[in-house]
Design an enzyme around this catalytic site. Sequence first.
Site, PDB file in Angstrom:
ATOM      1  N   TYR A   1      -1.560   0.719  10.394  1.00  0.00           N
ATOM      2  CA  TYR A   1      -2.228  -0.629   8.982  1.00  0.00           C
ATOM      3  C   TYR A   1      -0.878  -0.314   8.083  1.00  0.00           C
ATOM      4  CZ  TYR A   1      -3.485  -0.815   4.354  1.00  0.00           C
ATOM      5  OH  TYR A   1      -3.621  -1.345   3.001  1.00  0.00           O
TER       6      TYR A   1
ATOM      7  N   THR B   1       0.524  -0.808   0.107  1.00  0.00           N
ATOM      8  CA  THR B   1       0.509  -0.285   0.252  1.00  0.00           C
ATOM      9  C   THR B   1       1.477   0.853  -0.114  1.00  0.00           C
ATOM     10  OG1 THR B   1      -1.948   1.560   1.515  1.00  0.00           O
ATOM     11  CG2 THR B   1       0.138  -0.393   2.551  1.00  0.00           C
TER      12      THR B   1
END
Length: 327
Positions: free
Chosen positions: A142, A118
């Site tokens: 995250y 990501t």
Amino acid sequence: MKKKILVTGGAGYIGSHTCKALAQAGFDPVVFDNLSAGNEWAVKWGALVKGDLLNEDDLAQAFAQHKPEAVIHFAACAYVGESVDEPEKYYRNNLHGSLNLLSAMRAANCHKIVFSSTCAIFGEPDGLPISEDLPKNPINPYGRTKLAMEGMLEDFDHAYGLKYVALRYFNAAGADPDGEIGEDHDPETHLIPIAIETAMGRRDQMQVFGDDYPTKDGSNVRDYVHVTDLASAHLLALQSLLEGNESDVFNLGNGTGVSVKELIQTVKEVSGRDFPVTIAPRRPGDPAALVAVSTKSREQLGWEPKSSGIQQIVQTAWDWHRGHNSG
Ligand code: UDP
């Protein structure tokens, strides 16, 4: 015989679009999913193994039964805001779960993996656009779990010869143009589906999380990539590994920054509906702006995004939501 590819999280949004691309390219996708976030109806192109990455027996059984040539690993918790409130869940599912997967791969002699990384690993970048080699300083749990996972892959390559491609998505958006699958989270937290649900009258209003960022209109700027373009990147990454190429990392974005306010305006235009929007406080963990340089994936993987305009991306999402949740 078709090559089997184990797709963890294959019942999810990007995973299901990738399974369709795999099947169209002549592979046999085997979905491994606990259905905590994925949808059983989205598994249409191969077998579904209901299993959990935290359960080593589930994994061992899936490898023994299907003997996949390679793995594409989507399964993870992926909400920035939730990760700030519930980091334990993120470290357990994303890191512990991924470690179990890599151990199961070693035990089964499976040495190739495409990994969902990501842009959140970059945190608040020093400059834009973001190339692969910029410093990685994630600002939410995250992003930290995904960065740690990239490190785990590098170490497993060095020590055990595991070959991987990590694909760092910017913001996945849109839906299958054939209308077979689309984005369906419960609860929904993502900007485009929320704007669409508001346009459809399923929500009274929506919020812009912060309009005091140092960006063109004060709201967050993101690089939206069509989900079928992400799916095609996974296919190219898999093919590269199967051809025997070395491990690598790629950023996947269109290189265009779109603000939250611009996005909402696009949803209003595409839907032809106006709806109330209020300004709310910033969402913890959100960097001001994230825009990719994706020259490397274009040059080395031969990736060519086909649906790069935001209007076109929103249109496919709108069409799918209209068909799926008629309203
Ligand atoms: N966002 C917003 N209102 C919403 C949902 C999201 O303003 O109801 C913003 C969010 O703060 C971020 C952008 O939209 O800047 C994209 O968020 P999303 O959750 O879709 O994806 P993420 O960037 O977290 O992967």
